[in-house]
Enzyme design. Structure first.
Site, PDB file in Angstrom:
ATOM      1  CE1 TYR A  33       0.993  -0.309   4.449  1.00 34.65           C
ATOM      2  CE2 TYR A  33      -0.077   1.830   4.419  1.00 34.65           C
ATOM      3  CZ  TYR A  33       0.724   0.903   5.045  1.00 34.65           C
ATOM      4  OH  TYR A  33       1.258   1.205   6.280  1.00 34.65           O
ATOM      5  NE  ARG A  52       6.882   3.928   0.579  1.00 38.28           N
ATOM      6  CZ  ARG A  52       6.600   4.755   1.579  1.00 38.28           C
ATOM      7  NH1 ARG A  52       7.539   5.101   2.434  1.00 38.28           N
ATOM      8  NH2 ARG A  52       5.381   5.227   1.733  1.00 38.28           N
ATOM      9  CE  LYS A 147       3.141   3.048   3.282  1.00 33.45           C
ATOM     10  NZ  LYS A 147       3.283   3.084   4.729  1.00 33.45           N
ATOM     11  CD  GLU A 179       9.903   1.574  10.466  1.00 33.80           C
ATOM     12  OE1 GLU A 179       9.816   2.539   9.696  1.00 33.80           O
ATOM     13  OE2 GLU A 179       9.834   0.391  10.084  1.00 33.80           O
ATOM     14  CG  LEU A 203       8.349   2.318   4.702  1.00 41.00           C
ATOM     15  CD1 LEU A 203       8.166   1.082   3.819  1.00 41.00           C
ATOM     16  CD2 LEU A 203       7.010   2.969   4.979  1.00 41.00           C
TER      17      LEU A 203
END
Ligand code: PDD
Length: 283
Positions: A33, A52, A147, A179, A203
């Site tokens: 996504y 990405r 992702k 993260e 990411l």
């Protein structure tokens, strides 16, 4: 009035939108996504999100569901149809529908779903107050650079943060912060911006790339390396970045206030510049 959403070639009222129960996104979280923020009706960092997306699809050997130009046109139509001024467009590509199997099916068309969500991004209260976070073990899989739509671990993290009376969580692996649950994590010490270097562990945030570019253009020093929670608690400032939070200050980590527990000047400046530049460069 219901939203207009996009499902595999059709614009539909949200209550009429359907996908198959055999969709591999539904059965196996076999999908990826993107979330693109919208400011003043314009898409922010759109090219970065498309790059990405292409990389995520490639890493999973999944066929693109549409060309970048088609996806851009769908974004525009959804923004128009829903009068979206500020918020986000969510895009999801899954491998498509097939009988349940652990192996990838042959000859199945990928599925593309997109919808809008109105959100107050520029005037978010958290930007003024800063957010409080707790740390917790990073229990996600080893390819966080892709992702994917498998978001149960970050969802558990946000639920635990809420139960602890704070806003979010930073995830820790081998003693260092990877993260945030849905954002990249930063600390500031002695004027230096420190954030974990890119690898399979995190990411590669599109907002991260823009914010670090602006910081370097303003002659701020950026150091890309892992840091610990103890180091973060001793930092002058901390903040997170993502498409939906832009730059949001962190004012407390595991119960320890940072500085005077108020948003720091570097986080504030980076937020201002990010919004200013995004309004100029949005398409
Ligand atoms: N999340 N790290 C993780 C784990 C994320 O889920 C996100 C984004 C980011 C920041 O990436 P970007 O700057 O490209 O938004 C970092 C989105 C916003 C979400 O899941 O809603």
């Amino acid at each position: 009035m219901s939203r207009t959403v996009y499902v595999n070639g059709e614009y539909l009222a949200e209550e009429d939108a359907k996908i198959s129960i055999f969709d591999r996104g539904f059965l196996m979280a076999d999908g990826v996504y993107e979330v693109t923020s919208i400011l003043g009706g314009k898409m922010i960092d759109f090219t970065g999100h498309m790059k990405r997306l292409a990389r995520s699809l490639d890493e999973l050997d999944m066929a693109p569901a549409a060309t970048d130009d088609e996806i851009e046109a769908i974004h525009r139509e959804l923004i128009r149809a829903n009068d979206l001024v500020e918020g986000l467009v969510y895009l999801q590509v899954t491998r498509g529908a097939a009988d349940r199997s652990f192996l990838f099916p042959d000859g199945v068309k990928s599925s593309l779903v997109m919808f809008t969500q109105t959100m107050n991004l520029t005037e978010a209260p958290a930007a003024e107050t800063g957010i409080k976070i707790i740390s917790m073990p990073d229990i996600r899989w080893g390819r966080r650079d892709i992702k994917t739509i498998q978001l149960l671990a970050p969802s558990l993290g946000k639920v635990a943060a809420k139960a602890a009376g704070v806003d979010d969580a930073w995830l820790v692996e081998d003693g260092c912060v990877t993260e945030g649950t849905s954002n990249n994590a930063y600390i500031v010490k002695g004027g230096k911006i420190i954030t974990r270097d890119l690898s399979h562990d995190i990411l590669s945030g599109i907002t991260r790339a823009s914010v670090l570019r602006f910081a370097r253009e303003m002659q701020m020093e950026v150091v890309e390396r892992p840091f610990t929670i103890a180091e973060a608690q001793e930092a002058d400032e901390a903040f997170v970045t993502s498409a939906t939070t832009f730059v949001t200050p962190v004012v407390e980590i595991d119960g320890q206030a940072l500085g005077d527990a108020a948003p720091g000047p570097i986080a504030r400046r980076l937020r201002e510049i990010y919004i200013e530049e995004s309004l100029k460069t949005g398409i």
